[in-house]
Design a protein around this motif. Structure first.
Motif, PDB file in Angstrom:
ATOM      1  N   ILE A   3       0.837  -1.195   0.000  1.00 48.90           N
ATOM      2  CA  ILE A   3       0.000   0.000   0.000  1.00 48.90           C
ATOM      3  C   ILE A   3       0.871   1.244   0.000  1.00 48.90           C
ATOM      4  O   ILE A   3       2.002   1.226   0.477  1.00 48.90           O
ATOM      5  CB  ILE A   3      -0.948   0.028   1.229  1.00 48.90           C
ATOM      6  N   GLU A  30      -4.502   9.173   1.874  1.00 53.24           N
ATOM      7  CA  GLU A  30      -5.382   8.054   1.587  1.00 53.24           C
ATOM      8  C   GLU A  30      -4.536   6.801   1.365  1.00 53.24           C
ATOM      9  O   GLU A  30      -3.485   6.873   0.738  1.00 53.24           O
ATOM     10  CB  GLU A  30      -6.167   8.369   0.309  1.00 53.24           C
ATOM     11  N   ILE A  31      -5.014   5.670   1.891  1.00 55.01           N
ATOM     12  CA  ILE A  31      -4.278   4.426   1.706  1.00 55.01           C
ATOM     13  C   ILE A  31      -4.733   3.788   0.382  1.00 55.01           C
ATOM     14  O   ILE A  31      -5.919   3.563   0.175  1.00 55.01           O
ATOM     15  CB  ILE A  31      -4.573   3.451   2.862  1.00 55.01           C
ATOM     16  N   PRO A  56      -3.967   0.571  -2.300  1.00 50.63           N
ATOM     17  CA  PRO A  56      -3.218  -0.653  -2.577  1.00 50.63           C
ATOM     18  C   PRO A  56      -2.568  -0.582  -3.958  1.00 50.63           C
ATOM     19  O   PRO A  56      -3.104   0.043  -4.875  1.00 50.63           O
ATOM     20  CB  PRO A  56      -4.284  -1.747  -2.541  1.00 50.63           C
ATOM     21  N   ILE A 108     -12.084   2.804  -9.194  1.00 50.87           N
ATOM     22  CA  ILE A 108     -13.075   1.817  -9.612  1.00 50.87           C
ATOM     23  C   ILE A 108     -14.350   2.059  -8.813  1.00 50.87           C
ATOM     24  O   ILE A 108     -14.296   2.148  -7.585  1.00 50.87           O
ATOM     25  CB  ILE A 108     -12.596   0.369  -9.346  1.00 50.87           C
ATOM     26  N   GLN A 123     -15.492   0.375  -5.366  1.00 48.60           N
ATOM     27  CA  GLN A 123     -14.397  -0.367  -4.753  1.00 48.60           C
ATOM     28  C   GLN A 123     -13.252   0.520  -4.314  1.00 48.60           C
ATOM     29  O   GLN A 123     -12.367   0.071  -3.602  1.00 48.60           O
ATOM     30  CB  GLN A 123     -13.871  -1.427  -5.728  1.00 48.60           C
ATOM     31  N   GLY A 124     -13.272   1.759  -4.770  1.00 53.99           N
ATOM     32  CA  GLY A 124     -12.223   2.673  -4.362  1.00 53.99           C
ATOM     33  C   GLY A 124     -11.049   2.671  -5.301  1.00 53.99           C
ATOM     34  O   GLY A 124     -11.155   2.275  -6.465  1.00 53.99           O
ATOM     35  N   LYS A 125      -9.913   3.121  -4.759  1.00 55.57           N
ATOM     36  CA  LYS A 125      -8.748   3.331  -5.618  1.00 55.57           C
ATOM     37  C   LYS A 125      -7.802   2.146  -5.567  1.00 55.57           C
ATOM     38  O   LYS A 125      -7.705   1.454  -4.554  1.00 55.57           O
ATOM     39  CB  LYS A 125      -8.028   4.596  -5.187  1.00 55.57           C
ATOM     40  N   ILE A 126      -7.092   1.964  -6.665  1.00 60.95           N
ATOM     41  CA  ILE A 126      -6.078   0.921  -6.723  1.00 60.95           C
ATOM     42  C   ILE A 126      -4.970   1.428  -7.643  1.00 60.95           C
ATOM     43  O   ILE A 126      -5.238   2.081  -8.655  1.00 60.95           O
ATOM     44  CB  ILE A 126      -6.688  -0.418  -7.212  1.00 60.95           C
ATOM     45  N   THR A 178      -8.406  -5.799 -12.299  1.00 60.67           N
ATOM     46  CA  THR A 178      -8.381  -5.496 -10.865  1.00 60.67           C
ATOM     47  C   THR A 178      -9.191  -6.494 -10.045  1.00 60.67           C
ATOM     48  O   THR A 178      -9.102  -6.518  -8.831  1.00 60.67           O
ATOM     49  CB  THR A 178      -8.929  -4.081 -10.598  1.00 60.67           C
ATOM     50  N   LYS A 213      -6.918   3.499   9.177  1.00 56.92           N
ATOM     51  CA  LYS A 213      -7.445   3.593   7.809  1.00 56.92           C
ATOM     52  C   LYS A 213      -7.622   2.178   7.278  1.00 56.92           C
ATOM     53  O   LYS A 213      -6.835   1.289   7.575  1.00 56.92           O
ATOM     54  CB  LYS A 213      -6.462   4.358   6.917  1.00 56.92           C
ATOM     55  N   SER A 214      -8.647   2.016   6.483  1.00 51.34           N
ATOM     56  CA  SER A 214      -8.940   0.685   5.961  1.00 51.34           C
ATOM     57  C   SER A 214      -7.993   0.339   4.820  1.00 51.34           C
ATOM     58  O   SER A 214      -7.490   1.215   4.121  1.00 51.34           O
ATOM     59  CB  SER A 214     -10.390   0.661   5.483  1.00 51.34           C
ATOM     60  N   LEU A 215      -7.762  -0.946   4.637  1.00 50.74           N
ATOM     61  CA  LEU A 215      -6.911  -1.377   3.528  1.00 50.74           C
ATOM     62  C   LEU A 215      -7.685  -1.430   2.222  1.00 50.74           C
ATOM     63  O   LEU A 215      -7.109  -1.658   1.163  1.00 50.74           O
ATOM     64  CB  LEU A 215      -6.328  -2.766   3.812  1.00 50.74           C
ATOM     65  N   SER A 242     -10.916  -2.833  -0.349  1.00 48.41           N
ATOM     66  CA  SER A 242     -11.511  -4.132  -0.660  1.00 48.41           C
ATOM     67  C   SER A 242     -10.657  -4.969  -1.614  1.00 48.41           C
ATOM     68  O   SER A 242     -10.937  -6.132  -1.847  1.00 48.41           O
ATOM     69  CB  SER A 242     -12.886  -3.917  -1.287  1.00 48.41           C
ATOM     70  N   PHE A 243      -9.608  -4.382  -2.170  1.00 51.74           N
ATOM     71  CA  PHE A 243      -8.836  -5.135  -3.172  1.00 51.74           C
ATOM     72  C   PHE A 243      -7.916  -6.170  -2.541  1.00 51.74           C
ATOM     73  O   PHE A 243      -7.772  -7.275  -3.021  1.00 51.74           O
ATOM     74  CB  PHE A 243      -8.004  -4.178  -4.022  1.00 51.74           C
ATOM     75  N   ILE A 244      -7.286  -5.743  -1.440  1.00 49.11           N
ATOM     76  CA  ILE A 244      -6.280  -6.625  -0.847  1.00 49.11           C
ATOM     77  C   ILE A 244      -6.944  -7.731  -0.049  1.00 49.11           C
ATOM     78  O   ILE A 244      -7.846  -7.481   0.750  1.00 49.11           O
ATOM     79  CB  ILE A 244      -5.314  -5.800   0.027  1.00 49.11           C
ATOM     80  N   ALA A 246      -4.349   0.207   8.376  1.00 48.38           N
ATOM     81  CA  ALA A 246      -3.056   0.858   8.247  1.00 48.38           C
ATOM     82  C   ALA A 246      -3.178   2.244   8.842  1.00 48.38           C
ATOM     83  O   ALA A 246      -4.277   2.738   9.059  1.00 48.38           O
ATOM     84  CB  ALA A 246      -2.651   0.952   6.784  1.00 48.38           C
ATOM     85  N   ILE A 297      -1.121   6.293   8.839  1.00 47.27           N
ATOM     86  CA  ILE A 297      -0.072   7.110   8.232  1.00 47.27           C
ATOM     87  C   ILE A 297       0.717   7.780   9.343  1.00 47.27           C
ATOM     88  O   ILE A 297       0.150   8.430  10.221  1.00 47.27           O
ATOM     89  CB  ILE A 297      -0.700   8.145   7.282  1.00 47.27           C
ATOM     90  N   ILE A 299       3.800   4.587   5.959  1.00 49.42           N
ATOM     91  CA  ILE A 299       2.643   3.817   6.403  1.00 49.42           C
ATOM     92  C   ILE A 299       3.085   2.732   7.378  1.00 49.42           C
ATOM     93  O   ILE A 299       4.113   2.093   7.176  1.00 49.42           O
ATOM     94  CB  ILE A 299       1.946   3.158   5.192  1.00 49.42           C
ATOM     95  N   LEU A 320       1.419  -0.735   9.405  1.00 47.99           N
ATOM     96  CA  LEU A 320       0.236  -1.600   9.459  1.00 47.99           C
ATOM     97  C   LEU A 320      -0.170  -1.825  10.904  1.00 47.99           C
ATOM     98  O   LEU A 320       0.670  -1.818  11.808  1.00 47.99           O
ATOM     99  CB  LEU A 320       0.542  -2.936   8.779  1.00 47.99           C
TER     100      LEU A 320
END
Lengths: 153, 696
Positions: A56, A62-63, A65, A91, A94-97, A150, B662-664, B666-668, B678, B680, B686, B688
């Motif tokens: 990440i 903003e976090i 991935p 997306i 689903q947010g950012k990637i 993705t 902060k949330s990780l 939905s992708f991971i 996570a 900052i 960052i 975890l």
């Protein structure tokens, strides 16, 4: 996006793509998905996540991935150079990637009706992430299917 | 009349009335002859009717009207309360709640007439001779209560009693050169949202003045504990006419009278002792009654405060605004952290020391700001759990088992977001207790247990967590049968199962579609069960554990974090990575010589003051290269969950820090749940956050 060409009054649908380089091939990413392009930076590894996730990064608090397209498409490890960029995609729902590319070339306008369907005969892994082949002059651009790329597979 | 602006007030108040009806109907069921309860129900139904009518919700009005009619007859002793009626009344409540749900979504009540319920209601009335006459009779009591207070417009504030404190306030204002005024506002008799009107009057007055004293007290006014008038004392530099006009401008305010009070007269105002009140000239008999009534209601006010805290009545803020505020506080804390890390890296000197002091000051402010915002977001779990007695009553009938629910700690507070989402999991656990937990009457008798089963819901705060326990004195979990089922379903081999601890076996119950119900009932056994409870609670950052003794009962313990967004954490270094561990789960930090590491069943443990604690090497767990050089000792962070303890081996400690979770995203894939999010750090890096609960 419509453009009048000459006086023939034929309306041609155009779509903008960001042309990026991965290895020796050029790929296109629909500009509608692109939120930001940033330089390579320190990526914080997330243990136990999918192997193609590098980790990440912090984009203005903003976090986000970051995924390696190379690993996802089984191209092998990324080689980071000065030209390496992370393209931040947004997306829906689903947010950012972020996705890592070797180099960002340019923004290209492609005629929608000149985009060919990819050849799905071969069961090669990488083809499942491509949903079209565009032509920019003499150059062929493989267009990414962002949803497939993705998504889980 | 445009009523849309009152919709929110209407929804809140209707919710309160529904809750009060529900509580009282439950009470009525156990003591059908209690006239106080009947009156209370009648009053609530009447208020509901009135409010629904004002808002133009005709169907809701009709339903409450017919309910009221039935209660009128109950009050007159012409019909008797029976269980059939109680059932019907609950159906009515459900129907009203249904209307309210639709109103919440669409601002309209929908088109369901609930004709069947209304007919049933009326069939109760048909049993009595004077059914048609009941409707007008119902109107009477409402008028009655107002008749007593009918007085001509008078300067009532002159008769208000002031205690020493209030007098001091007024005098102080007068002595500072401001004019002190008294004001009495009269609300129209048919006004339904009196508290709202009063609030608007205060708002209008506050434009120009500072309100010093409220009569009756502000709390009582907000709770609508006043007749048709209320008085205030305020100080202002503006012209009185302007203020009076502003107050009169509020709709449904009949009249407003006000007058300047000279400073020397403040002392002569009626004192708080009721004895002095009659010694003053009483212009009207009615006002004297009002004055003598005043001390009584004053006395009642503190008593009320000593009981349950008044919930979510005073300020209504959109939750989104609070979320936004919380986000901004989070940003501020991140910014503060980066200042802190800058200050650590900069050199020494006197200038630096002053800088350090300011940073510390800033740290204190941000911490208390965070606490304040967190407190604002906290609401008692009452709003969720007060539905449960009714639910248990229904379950008791459906399942044909006698049971009773006892609840404690309803006033325990949690973050609003958490409260909104614990309803379903808790409901599920209660249903589970009622259906699977409690045995049938025969078995209970055989086991020598009381016929009525007991379900206990207990909530309390423990450190940075809130614990909610749902326990029953029922069957408990039959681990042998769970084991058989697991083997049957091919989840484990019989040999493996033999070595399983009780906890490991109980864990099967939390697996998706592992239902123990022998037959599928309405209530549970459809396989969507404890696994959903578990994942819902884990999504809130909490966890759920079970303790059970076969034949004696089980206890489900739900542990929830007080807040979701910001925590105090210990920052640790493993390899070249940084991790945060929530301070709330840390017991101590120990430096243990390598020689003190012992092995039990080939696993590393340490012996801490007589307790054997297993240790986990975080570098192995997190796939980090171990340090190359031989170590003489290990830095171990001891963490706990309930009674269990675990030692986490880290390479180095960075110190304590306030971190924003902060949330990780939905992708991971985070199915192991070791990483809960996570954060900052001050330098933009960052770290975890480790969820140590998943390791135990």
């Amino acid at each position: 996006m419509a453009a009048y060409i000459g006086t023939t009054e034929v309306v041609e649908e155009k779509k903008q793509f960001i042309a990026v380089k991965l290895g020796s091939e050029i790929y296109g990413i629909d500009i509608g998905y692109v939120d930001n392009i940033v330089r390579m930076q320190k990526i914080t590894r997330v243990p136990k996540s999918q192997s193609y996730f590098k980790g990440i990064i912090n984009i203005r608090g903003e976090i986000v991935p970051v995924m390696s397209i190379r690993l996802k498409m089984s191209f092998g490890e990324d080689v980071f150079t000065n030209a390496t960029r992370i393209i931040i995609l947004k997306i829906e729902d689903q947010g950012k990637i972020g996705v890592i590319v070797d180099e960002v070339k340019e923004v290209v306008n492609l005629d929608v009706d000149k985009i060919d369907k990819p050849n799905h005969d071969s069961m090669d892994n990488r083809h499942s992430f491509i949903n079209g082949i565009g032509k920019n002059g003499e150059e062929l651009i493989s267009l990414f299917d962002i949803g497939a790329m993705t998504g889980e597979n | 009349m445009d009523v849309s602006q009152y919709l929110e007030i209407f929804i809140d108040e209707t919710n309160e009335h529904i809750q009060s009806l529900s509580d009282n109907i439950m009470a009525l069921e156990s003591e059908p002859d209690n006239k106080d309860v009947v009156n209370e129900i009648f009053r609530a139904a009447h208020s509901l009717k009135g409010m629904a009518g004002t808002m133009g919700f005709k169907r809701m009005q009709r339903m409450t009207h017919d309910m009221e009619n039935v209660f009128q007859e109950v009050r007159n002793d012409t019909i008797e309360v029976n269980s059939e009626m109680i059932d019907l009344l609950f159906e009515c409540l459900d129907a009203i709640e249904g209307y309210l749900e639709i109103i919440k979504e669409t601002s309209d009540e929908g088109t369901n007439d609930n004709e069947a319920i209304i007919q049933q209601l009326n069939s109760f009335l048909d049993g009595t001779a004077n059914a048609p006459a009941s409707a007008p009779a119902a109107e009477a009591p409402a008028g009655e209560s107002q008749a007593g207070s009918e007085t001509p417009v008078s300067k009532k504030f002159l008769e208000e009693t002031l205690d020493e404190d209030e007098k001091r306030k007024l005098k102080a204002a007068a002595e500072s050169g401001k004019n002190v005024y008294g004001m009495t506002a009269y609300v129209q008799k048919d006004c339904l949202l009196k508290a709202a009107r009063a609030f608007l009057v205060f708002k209008a007055v506050e434009e120009f003045a500072e309100i010093l004293v409220y009569k009756p007290s502000q709390q009582n006014i907000e709770d609508e504990k006043f007749e048709n008038d209320f008085s205030i004392f305020f100080s202002s530099e503006e012209a009185l006419d302007k203020i009076v006009d502003a107050a009169k401008g509020v709709s449904e305010i009949e009249d407003v009278v006000a007058e300047r009070i000279p400073v020397e007269e403040i002392d002569h105002a009626p004192a708080a002792e009721p004895e002095t009140a009659p010694s003053l000239p009483a212009p009207a008999a009615g006002t004297q009654a009002a004055a003598s009534k005043q001390p009584a209601s004053n006395a009642a006010a503190p008593k009320k405060q000593a009981g349950k805290p008044v919930t979510s009545r005073t300020v209504r803020v959109d939750i989104e605004k609070l979320d936004e505020l919380m986000n901004q506080v989070s940003e501020l804390i991140i910014a503060k952290n980066s200042l802190v890390s800058l200050s650590v890296n900069s050199g020494s000197g006197t200038q630096n020391q002053a800088y350090q002091e300011q940073i510390e000051y800033l740290e204190r402010i941000t911490t208390s700001l965070h606490e304040s915002v967190m407190k604002v977001r906290m609401v008692p779990i009452e709003s969720v759990v007060n539905k449960f007695p009714r639910m248990i009553r229904d379950l008791s009938r459906n399942l044909n088992k006698k049971m009773e629910l006892f609840m404690t700690g309803e006033e325990t507070e949690l973050d609003r977001t958490v409260v909104d989402q614990i309803g379903d999991p808790l409901q599920h656990l209660l249903r589970n207790s009622a259906d699977h937990g409690l045995e049938s009457a025969e078995i209970r008798q055989e086991r020598g247990k009381p016929e009525v089963g007991t379900i206990l819901l207990k909530a309390f705060q423990e450190g940075n967590n809130v614990i909610i326990e749902v326990s029953d004195d029922g069957n408990g979990i039959d681990t042998e049968s769970v084991k058989r089922k697991a083997i049957e379903r091919g989840l484990v081999t019989p040999e493996q199962a033999e070595n399983f601890s009780q906890k490991e076996i109980i864990d099967f119950l939390f697996m998706p579609s592992f239902s123990m119900a022998k037959k599928i009932t309405d209530i549970s056994g459809r396989g969507v069960g404890l696994d959903v409870v578990k994942s819902n609670i884990e999504a809130l950052g909490g966890d759920v554990t079970v303790k059970s003794v076969y034949g004696e009962g089980s206890t489900f313990t739900v542990r929830l974090p007080l807040t979701l967004a910001i925590i105090q954490a210990l920052m640790v270094i493993i390899g070249d990575e940084k991790y945060a561990i929530s301070l709330s789960s840390i017991v101590s930090i120990e430096e243990i010589p390598m020689g003190d590491i012992k092995y039990v069943e080939a696993k590393e443990v340490i012996n801490m003051r007589g307790t054997v604690i297993p240790i986990v090497r975080l570098n192995q767990l997190l796939d980090i290269e171990p340090p190359e050089d031989e170590q003489e000792s290990l830095t171990i962070v001891i963490v706990s969950k309930g009674e269990k303890q675990l030692g986490l081996v880290v390479d180095d400690l960075m110190g304590q820090q306030e971190i924003v979770i902060k949330s990780l995203g939905s992708f991971i894939d985070n199915s192991t749940k070791i990483i809960s999010g996570a954060t900052i750090l001050g330098d933009g890096e960052i770290a975890l956050i480790l969820d140590v609960n998943t390791l135990m």
